[in-house]
Design a protein around this motif. Structure first.
Motif, PDB file in Angstrom:
ATOM      1  N   ASN A  27       0.848  -1.181   0.000  1.00 46.41           N
ATOM      2  CA  ASN A  27       0.000   0.000   0.000  1.00 46.41           C
ATOM      3  C   ASN A  27       0.895   1.246   0.000  1.00 46.41           C
ATOM      4  OD1 ASN A  27      -1.541   2.290   1.058  1.00 46.41           O
ATOM      5  ND2 ASN A  27      -3.153   0.820   1.501  1.00 46.41           N
ATOM      6  N   LYS A  28       0.720   2.104  -0.994  1.00 50.62           N
ATOM      7  CA  LYS A  28       1.621   3.247  -1.186  1.00 50.62           C
ATOM      8  C   LYS A  28       0.981   4.587  -0.817  1.00 50.62           C
ATOM      9  CE  LYS A  28       1.910   1.503  -5.280  1.00 50.62           C
ATOM     10  NZ  LYS A  28       1.555   0.080  -5.119  1.00 50.62           N
ATOM     11  N   ALA A  29      -0.168   4.530  -0.149  1.00 50.05           N
ATOM     12  CA  ALA A  29      -0.891   5.765   0.177  1.00 50.05           C
ATOM     13  C   ALA A  29      -0.035   6.728   1.000  1.00 50.05           C
ATOM     14  CB  ALA A  29      -2.184   5.436   0.924  1.00 50.05           C
ATOM     15  N   LYS A  30       0.729   6.204   1.962  1.00 52.34           N
ATOM     16  CA  LYS A  30       1.496   7.062   2.870  1.00 52.34           C
ATOM     17  C   LYS A  30       2.557   7.866   2.124  1.00 52.34           C
ATOM     18  CE  LYS A  30       4.424   6.890   7.015  1.00 52.34           C
ATOM     19  NZ  LYS A  30       5.064   6.009   8.028  1.00 52.34           N
ATOM     20  N   ILE A  31       3.315   7.222   1.270  1.00 51.39           N
ATOM     21  CA  ILE A  31       4.395   7.923   0.569  1.00 51.39           C
ATOM     22  C   ILE A  31       3.834   8.922  -0.431  1.00 51.39           C
ATOM     23  CG2 ILE A  31       4.770   6.286  -1.359  1.00 51.39           C
ATOM     24  CD1 ILE A  31       7.814   6.663  -0.824  1.00 51.39           C
ATOM     25  N   LYS A  32       2.700   8.583  -1.059  1.00 49.73           N
ATOM     26  CA  LYS A  32       2.080   9.497  -2.020  1.00 49.73           C
ATOM     27  C   LYS A  32       1.554  10.749  -1.334  1.00 49.73           C
ATOM     28  CE  LYS A  32      -0.583   6.303  -3.987  1.00 49.73           C
ATOM     29  NZ  LYS A  32      -1.534   5.666  -4.941  1.00 49.73           N
TER      30      LYS A  32
END
Length: 287
Positions: free
Chosen positions: A257-262
């Motif tokens: 899940n890449k939500a945090k870095i985005k």
């Protein structure tokens, strides 16, 4: 202009960083012949002499199967060397970006892994990479981030894309695993993300982020698309993991899940097919 140390500069990610850099910083691209990061004194001397202000650690022991019989060396590079880099980052107030892996998880999830999910590595490679993460978090240097990634490929080094291209030209049929699911990461996309992130890093506690290209697929799907884009006639057949035993156990599910870095760094992450297309065009293999 900050002095930036890039370790593992001959690997896939380090090589892509070298291609992308501009003149707004002074980059010191090193490999073991220039700087042995398993030597704590050598790291200190280099960082002092070059007045290093940012460390991007791309170095790793990535021979996943070999690591099963070579744990001491894997630990020296993936754990102890990382500890030494974190210590100098703490002492010298150096921004520190460390690259880790989806192998810190056991691959039994049914939802994309978020940074706070419980780790449970099932291989020596995964255990030593997790030990490196834990060393960083214990030392806790300011302005430090850990980026976990998955299925990395590039125009440089040895990787799945290059192997498929070679075998696709040599064989009429090929069996590829369909029951391991995740997302490929084009190293150049990750390299660009790192360059975008570095000036924005500002945190007191070590932060972990996940990064891969967008989308979800199996190794079988990936191989099919490589053959399609390269216009190779090799037929790809789906096989189960149990039909292709390896010394190291691979995660069945590696979706990150890449939500945090985005959200934190306002990143737009390319779709996996777009990354593959760019890579193949760079290699002259896109037909």
């Amino acid at each position: 202009m900050p002095n930036i140390l890039v370790t593992g500069s001959r690997g896939q990610l380090g090589s892509e960083l070298r291609e992308l850099v501009n003149n707004n910083a002074i980059f010191h691209f090193t490999d073991r012949s220039v700087l042995d990061i398993t030597d704590q004194d050598a790291i200190k001397h280099f960082c002092l002499e070059k007045d290093i202000e940012v460390i991007i650690n791309c170095a790793a022991y990535t021979a996943v199967d070999k690591a099963e019989e070579d744990e001491e060396n894997a630990d020296r590079i993936n754990h102890l060397a990382v500890k030494y880099l974190a210590q100098i980052a703490k002492e010298r107030e150096i921004r520190f970006v460390h690259i880790s892996t989806d192998y810190v998880f056991d691959g039994t999830n049914f939802m994309p892994y978020v940074e706070s999910n419980r780790t449970n590595p099932t291989s020596v490679y995964g255990r030593t990479k997790l030990a490196g993460e834990e060393a960083i978090r214990k030392i806790n240097p300011d302005n430090t981030v850990i980026i976990r990634t998955s299925w990395v490929y590039s125009t440089y080094g040895s990787n799945f894309v290059k192997t498929m291209l070679r075998l696709g030209k040599e064989r009429d049929t090929l069996g590829v695993i369909f029951d391991q699911v995740g997302t490929p990461t084009y190293a150049r996309d990750l390299a660009q993300a790192i360059l975008d992130i570095v000036p924005q890093i500002e945190n007191k506690e070590v932060e972990i982020y996940h990064y891969s290209n967008e989308g979800v697929l199996s190794w079988y799907d990936f191989a099919k698309e490589i053959m399609k884009m390269a216009k190779l006639e090799c037929k790809i057949n789906p096989i189960e993991t149990k039909s292709y035993p390896t010394p190291a156990k691979r995660p069945y599910y590696s979706l990150l899940n890449k939500a945090k870095i985005k959200e934190t760094f306002n990143l737009e992450i390319p779709y996996w097919k777009d990354g593959l297309d760019t890579c193949l065009r760079t290699m002259g293999e896109r037909k």
